[in-house]
Design an enzyme around this catalytic site. Structure first.
Site, PDB file in Angstrom:
ATOM      1  N   ARG A  45       7.563  -8.584  -6.442  1.00 54.84           N
ATOM      2  CA  ARG A  45       9.029  -8.585  -6.405  1.00 54.84           C
ATOM      3  C   ARG A  45       9.555  -9.979  -6.065  1.00 54.84           C
ATOM      4  O   ARG A  45      10.533 -10.441  -6.622  1.00 54.84           O
ATOM      5  CB  ARG A  45       9.459  -7.575  -5.329  1.00 54.84           C
ATOM      6  CG  ARG A  45      10.837  -7.059  -5.501  1.00 54.84           C
ATOM      7  CD  ARG A  45      11.093  -5.854  -4.631  1.00 54.84           C
ATOM      8  NE  ARG A  45      10.484  -5.911  -3.305  1.00 54.84           N
ATOM      9  CZ  ARG A  45      10.966  -5.317  -2.229  1.00 54.84           C
ATOM     10  NH1 ARG A  45      12.066  -4.629  -2.324  1.00 54.84           N
ATOM     11  NH2 ARG A  45      10.355  -5.370  -1.065  1.00 54.84           N
ATOM     12  N   TYR A  57      -0.453 -10.297   2.695  1.00 54.82           N
ATOM     13  CA  TYR A  57      -1.085  -8.976   2.655  1.00 54.82           C
ATOM     14  C   TYR A  57      -2.608  -9.013   2.714  1.00 54.82           C
ATOM     15  O   TYR A  57      -3.231  -8.057   3.163  1.00 54.82           O
ATOM     16  CB  TYR A  57      -0.638  -8.217   1.393  1.00 54.82           C
ATOM     17  CG  TYR A  57       0.813  -7.808   1.450  1.00 54.82           C
ATOM     18  CD1 TYR A  57       1.210  -6.735   2.239  1.00 54.82           C
ATOM     19  CD2 TYR A  57       1.779  -8.498   0.737  1.00 54.82           C
ATOM     20  CE1 TYR A  57       2.542  -6.349   2.305  1.00 54.82           C
ATOM     21  CE2 TYR A  57       3.120  -8.116   0.793  1.00 54.82           C
ATOM     22  CZ  TYR A  57       3.490  -7.040   1.580  1.00 54.82           C
ATOM     23  OH  TYR A  57       4.802  -6.657   1.651  1.00 54.82           O
ATOM     24  N   GLY A 114      -8.993   8.110  -2.790  1.00 56.24           N
ATOM     25  CA  GLY A 114     -10.325   7.968  -2.217  1.00 56.24           C
ATOM     26  C   GLY A 114     -10.283   7.130  -0.951  1.00 56.24           C
ATOM     27  O   GLY A 114      -9.219   6.675  -0.532  1.00 56.24           O
ATOM     28  N   ALA A 170      -7.693  -1.259   1.733  1.00 53.03           N
ATOM     29  CA  ALA A 170      -7.562  -2.382   0.813  1.00 53.03           C
ATOM     30  C   ALA A 170      -8.398  -3.598   1.211  1.00 53.03           C
ATOM     31  O   ALA A 170      -9.139  -4.146   0.388  1.00 53.03           O
ATOM     32  CB  ALA A 170      -6.087  -2.760   0.687  1.00 53.03           C
ATOM     33  N   LYS A 211      -4.321  13.354   4.346  1.00 46.68           N
ATOM     34  CA  LYS A 211      -5.181  12.606   5.295  1.00 46.68           C
ATOM     35  C   LYS A 211      -4.351  11.621   6.106  1.00 46.68           C
ATOM     36  O   LYS A 211      -4.709  11.287   7.232  1.00 46.68           O
ATOM     37  CB  LYS A 211      -6.347  11.942   4.556  1.00 46.68           C
ATOM     38  CG  LYS A 211      -5.969  10.861   3.536  1.00 46.68           C
ATOM     39  CD  LYS A 211      -5.737   9.498   4.135  1.00 46.68           C
ATOM     40  CE  LYS A 211      -5.147   8.528   3.130  1.00 46.68           C
ATOM     41  NZ  LYS A 211      -4.846   7.204   3.680  1.00 46.68           N
ATOM     42  N   ASP A 271     -11.616  10.237   2.227  1.00 44.31           N
ATOM     43  CA  ASP A 271     -10.485   9.418   2.668  1.00 44.31           C
ATOM     44  C   ASP A 271     -10.120   9.716   4.120  1.00 44.31           C
ATOM     45  O   ASP A 271      -9.660   8.839   4.856  1.00 44.31           O
ATOM     46  CB  ASP A 271      -9.287   9.686   1.746  1.00 44.31           C
ATOM     47  CG  ASP A 271      -8.323   8.519   1.704  1.00 44.31           C
ATOM     48  OD1 ASP A 271      -8.557   7.525   2.414  1.00 44.31           O
ATOM     49  OD2 ASP A 271      -7.323   8.599   0.962  1.00 44.31           O
ATOM     50  N   ARG A 331      -2.888   1.823   8.332  1.00 46.92           N
ATOM     51  CA  ARG A 331      -1.528   1.711   8.861  1.00 46.92           C
ATOM     52  C   ARG A 331      -1.067   3.031   9.474  1.00 46.92           C
ATOM     53  O   ARG A 331      -0.299   3.054  10.420  1.00 46.92           O
ATOM     54  CB  ARG A 331      -0.540   1.265   7.771  1.00 46.92           C
ATOM     55  CG  ARG A 331      -0.669  -0.213   7.363  1.00 46.92           C
ATOM     56  CD  ARG A 331      -1.767  -0.477   6.362  1.00 46.92           C
ATOM     57  NE  ARG A 331      -1.810   0.445   5.268  1.00 46.92           N
ATOM     58  CZ  ARG A 331      -1.168   0.273   4.097  1.00 46.92           C
ATOM     59  NH1 ARG A 331      -0.480  -0.811   3.900  1.00 46.92           N
ATOM     60  NH2 ARG A 331      -1.261   1.156   3.140  1.00 46.92           N
ATOM     61  N   ASN A 332      -1.553   4.156   8.934  1.00 44.64           N
ATOM     62  CA  ASN A 332      -1.177   5.452   9.506  1.00 44.64           C
ATOM     63  C   ASN A 332      -1.805   5.637  10.883  1.00 44.64           C
ATOM     64  O   ASN A 332      -1.148   6.090  11.814  1.00 44.64           O
ATOM     65  CB  ASN A 332      -1.562   6.575   8.543  1.00 44.64           C
ATOM     66  CG  ASN A 332      -0.660   6.575   7.324  1.00 44.64           C
ATOM     67  OD1 ASN A 332       0.517   6.920   7.411  1.00 44.64           O
ATOM     68  ND2 ASN A 332      -1.193   6.138   6.182  1.00 44.64           N
TER      69      ASN A 332
HETATM   70  N1  LIG Z   1      -3.322  -0.559   1.544  1.00 47.94           N
HETATM   71  C1  LIG Z   1      -4.254   0.332   1.311  1.00 47.94           C
HETATM   72  O1  LIG Z   1      -5.358   0.248   1.855  1.00 47.94           O
HETATM   73  C2  LIG Z   1      -3.990   1.463   0.353  1.00 47.94           C
HETATM   74  C3  LIG Z   1      -5.086   2.101  -0.239  1.00 47.94           C
HETATM   75  C4  LIG Z   1      -4.877   3.161  -1.107  1.00 47.94           C
HETATM   76  C5  LIG Z   1      -3.577   3.559  -1.399  1.00 47.94           C
HETATM   77  N2  LIG Z   1      -2.527   2.905  -0.831  1.00 47.94           N
HETATM   78  C6  LIG Z   1      -1.179   3.354  -1.199  1.00 47.94           C
HETATM   79  O2  LIG Z   1      -0.586   2.382  -2.057  1.00 47.94           O
HETATM   80  C7  LIG Z   1       0.830   2.397  -1.902  1.00 47.94           C
HETATM   81  C8  LIG Z   1       1.310   0.992  -1.624  1.00 47.94           C
HETATM   82  O3  LIG Z   1       0.742   0.623  -0.379  1.00 47.94           O
HETATM   83  P1  LIG Z   1       0.428  -0.876   0.044  1.00 47.94           P
HETATM   84  O4  LIG Z   1      -0.685  -0.778   1.011  1.00 47.94           O
HETATM   85  O5  LIG Z   1       0.237  -1.778  -1.109  1.00 47.94           O
HETATM   86  O6  LIG Z   1       1.788  -1.217   0.813  1.00 47.94           O
HETATM   87  P2  LIG Z   1       2.269  -2.622   1.337  1.00 47.94           P
HETATM   88  O7  LIG Z   1       3.265  -2.336   2.388  1.00 47.94           O
HETATM   89  O8  LIG Z   1       1.114  -3.489   1.628  1.00 47.94           O
HETATM   90  O9  LIG Z   1       2.999  -3.235   0.050  1.00 47.94           O
HETATM   91  C9  LIG Z   1       4.063  -2.599  -0.592  1.00 47.94           C
HETATM   92  C10 LIG Z   1       4.558  -3.475  -1.740  1.00 47.94           C
HETATM   93  O10 LIG Z   1       5.666  -2.817  -2.360  1.00 47.94           O
HETATM   94  C11 LIG Z   1       6.736  -3.749  -2.482  1.00 47.94           C
HETATM   95  N3  LIG Z   1       7.994  -3.026  -2.421  1.00 47.94           N
HETATM   96  C12 LIG Z   1       8.590  -2.491  -1.336  1.00 47.94           C
HETATM   97  N4  LIG Z   1       9.742  -1.909  -1.696  1.00 47.94           N
HETATM   98  C13 LIG Z   1       9.874  -2.091  -3.024  1.00 47.94           C
HETATM   99  C14 LIG Z   1      10.864  -1.739  -3.972  1.00 47.94           C
HETATM  100  N5  LIG Z   1      11.979  -1.104  -3.600  1.00 47.94           N
HETATM  101  N6  LIG Z   1      10.671  -2.069  -5.255  1.00 47.94           N
HETATM  102  C15 LIG Z   1       9.569  -2.720  -5.608  1.00 47.94           C
HETATM  103  N7  LIG Z   1       8.608  -3.094  -4.769  1.00 47.94           N
HETATM  104  C16 LIG Z   1       8.759  -2.786  -3.491  1.00 47.94           C
HETATM  105  C17 LIG Z   1       6.551  -4.708  -1.301  1.00 47.94           C
HETATM  106  O11 LIG Z   1       7.220  -5.931  -1.559  1.00 47.94           O
HETATM  107  C18 LIG Z   1       5.048  -4.846  -1.283  1.00 47.94           C
HETATM  108  O12 LIG Z   1       4.637  -5.803  -2.226  1.00 47.94           O
HETATM  109  C19 LIG Z   1       1.119   3.385  -0.759  1.00 47.94           C
HETATM  110  O13 LIG Z   1       1.482   4.619  -1.308  1.00 47.94           O
HETATM  111  C20 LIG Z   1      -0.210   3.504  -0.038  1.00 47.94           C
HETATM  112  O14 LIG Z   1      -0.389   4.766   0.580  1.00 47.94           O
HETATM  113  C21 LIG Z   1      -2.697   1.860   0.027  1.00 47.94           C
HETATM  114  O1  LIG Z   2      -3.595   2.095   5.652  1.00 49.65           O
HETATM  115  P1  LIG Z   2      -3.380   3.519   5.284  1.00 49.65           P
HETATM  116  O2  LIG Z   2      -3.308   4.430   6.472  1.00 49.65           O
HETATM  117  O3  LIG Z   2      -2.194   3.652   4.359  1.00 49.65           O
HETATM  118  O4  LIG Z   2      -4.650   3.990   4.464  1.00 49.65           O
HETATM  119  C1  LIG Z   2      -5.060   3.218   3.383  1.00 49.65           C
HETATM  120  C2  LIG Z   2      -5.847   4.027   2.384  1.00 49.65           C
HETATM  121  O5  LIG Z   2      -5.101   5.131   1.941  1.00 49.65           O
HETATM  122  C3  LIG Z   2      -7.188   4.468   2.889  1.00 49.65           C
HETATM  123  O6  LIG Z   2      -7.876   5.144   1.864  1.00 49.65           O
END
Ligand SMILES: NC(=O)c1ccc[n+]([C@@H]2O[C@H](COP(=O)([O-])OP(=O)(O)OC[C@H]3O[C@@H](n4cnc5c(N)ncnc54)[C@H](O)[C@@H]3O)[C@@H](O)[C@H]2O)c1
Ligand SMILES: O=P(O)(O)OC[C@H](O)CO
Length: 332
Positions: A32, A49, A136, A140, A191, A244, A255-256
């Site tokens: 963004r 990040y 899964g 990250a 989870k 997971d 983060r949770n």
């Molecule tokens: N981080 C992990 O380990 C992980 C692993 C698996 C799944 N997920 C899932 O992936 C999804 C994203 O998580 P994340 O860890 O990347 O979050 P994050 O907080 O690290 O990043 C979120 C991203 O979304 C962008 N964003 C926020 N609001 C926005 C908007 N209105 N429009 C467009 N972009 C926007 C932010 O700028 C940022 O780049 C979540 O649903 C999370 O549960 C995360």
């Molecule tokens: O950091 P969380 O709690 O959003 O978990 C990240 C992933 O979902 C783990 O699989």
């Protein structure tokens, strides 16, 4: 055409783009903020990040979402769940017809209580066969460090699941497939709620017995909920369920877990949200999941207690003894 376009350059979007690029896919990552796209393109870094991670040379970044989407052979979505609908409403028309759309997200939408694949189908009016969900044990930063990891790609279409699984694999990341989209998505959502509970008891100072009790009963709750909504029981024992749950409940990278820990230390919901620099999806999923559970008559005492702690109606120290709300002993 790019093989893959990933929307969202947070921790998971950036990591998944790296997974795809390391597997040989020509990948574009949309950020963004133009300065974030520039940093990725010029320095091969996303310091906010993924500190310490060098991104592959083949990964391109842009802040021009419409140009990126117009050029996509597959689209991967990694923004916070509460933001997805507006993003698709604003830019979904730029996606070419027939392109697979893949959610990497683990939340339900507040208000509508819809899963992300449902939001995609509703907002873009696309057939379910074009949509897939990835889930899964996928913390990250560990994957960005190239630690060996598995995930599952779920779609009602075996062809779509296989095509995405072939794109999303490399020498440190392996994708399995399944057809249980409901179970795969709910596994990722549920989870997070158990991880909040584990964080809370960790913040209070309770030890491994308490955590193992909550994880075990949490898995039973997750299974009851998911099966009541049409999921297959075995999915909850797989990567998107138990896998997971183990990763998220056991890691300070979650983060949770971190948000729960702050609650357990006595911070209020407002303070916790203010302190979190990344999305903790569980915080927004508690209420819609509780509503979905109530609608199906599924009892979820752990979820209920997380909700009470979040609402300031239960002392975090009281969460552990209340693994069930029944007065009479019940079968495990
Ligand atoms: N981080 C992990 O380990 C992980 C692993 C698996 C799944 N997920 C899932 O992936 C999804 C994203 O998580 P994340 O860890 O990347 O979050 P994050 O907080 O690290 O990043 C979120 C991203 O979304 C962008 N964003 C926020 N609001 C926005 C908007 N209105 N429009 C467009 N972009 C926007 C932010 O700028 C940022 O780049 C979540 O649903 C999370 O549960 C995360
Ligand atoms: O950091 P969380 O709690 O959003 O978990 C990240 C992933 O979902 C783990 O699989």
């Amino acid at each position: 055409m790019a093989d893959a376009v990933v929307l969202g350059a947070g921790s998971w979007g950036t990591t998944f783009a790296k997974v795809l690029a390391d597997g040989g896919a020509d990948t574009v990552l949309w950020a963004r903020r133009p300065e974030a796209a520039r940093e990725i393109d010029e320095s091969r870094r996303n310091t906010r990040y993924l500190p310490g991670i060098t991104l592959p040379a083949g990964l391109r970044a842009t802040s021009d979402i419409r140009a990126a989407l117009a050029d996509a052979s597959a689209v991967f979505l990694a923004v916070p769940s509460q933001q997805l609908r507006q993003l698709l409403r604003d830019h979904g028309d730029a996606i070419e017809r027939g392109v697979p759309i893949v959610t990497l997200m683990k939340g339900v939408e507040s208000g509508t209580r819809l899963r992300m694949t449902e939001v995609i189908a509703q907002e873009l009016q696309v057939d379910a066969a074009r949509i897939a969900a990835v889930s899964g044990p996928n913390l990250a930063l560990e994957i960005a460090q190239q630690q060996p990891t598995a995930a599952v790609i779920s779609s009602s279409s075996g062809d779509t699941a296989r095509a995405i699984a072939k794109l999303a694999r490399n020498d440190y990341f392996h994708s399995f497939i399944n057809a249980d989209v409901v179970g795969t998505e709910f596994g990722g959502v549920l989870k997070n709620l158990v991880a909040l509970a584990i964080g809370i008891v960790d913040g209070v100072g309770y030890g491994e017995n308490t955590k193992a009790s909550i994880i075990t009963r949490g898995l039973a709750e997750m299974t009851d909920f998911a099966v009541a909504h049409g999921a297959e029981r075995k999915t909850m024992r797989g990567l998107a369920g138990l896998g997971d749950l183990i990763a998220t409940c056991g890691s300070p990278l979650s983060r949770n877990f971190t948000a729960g820990r702050l609650l357990g230390m006595g911070y209020s919901r407002t303070d916790v949200i203010a302190r979190m620099e990344q999305v903790a999806e569980g915080l927004a999923s508690v209420d819609p999941v509780a509503e979905l559970a109530a609608a199906k008559g599924v009892r979820m005492p752990i979820l209920e207690q997380v909700r009470l702690v979040l609402d300031g109606e239960m002392d975090p120290r009281d969460i552990a003894p209340h693994l069930t709300t029944d007065d009479e002993p019940i079968e495990e």
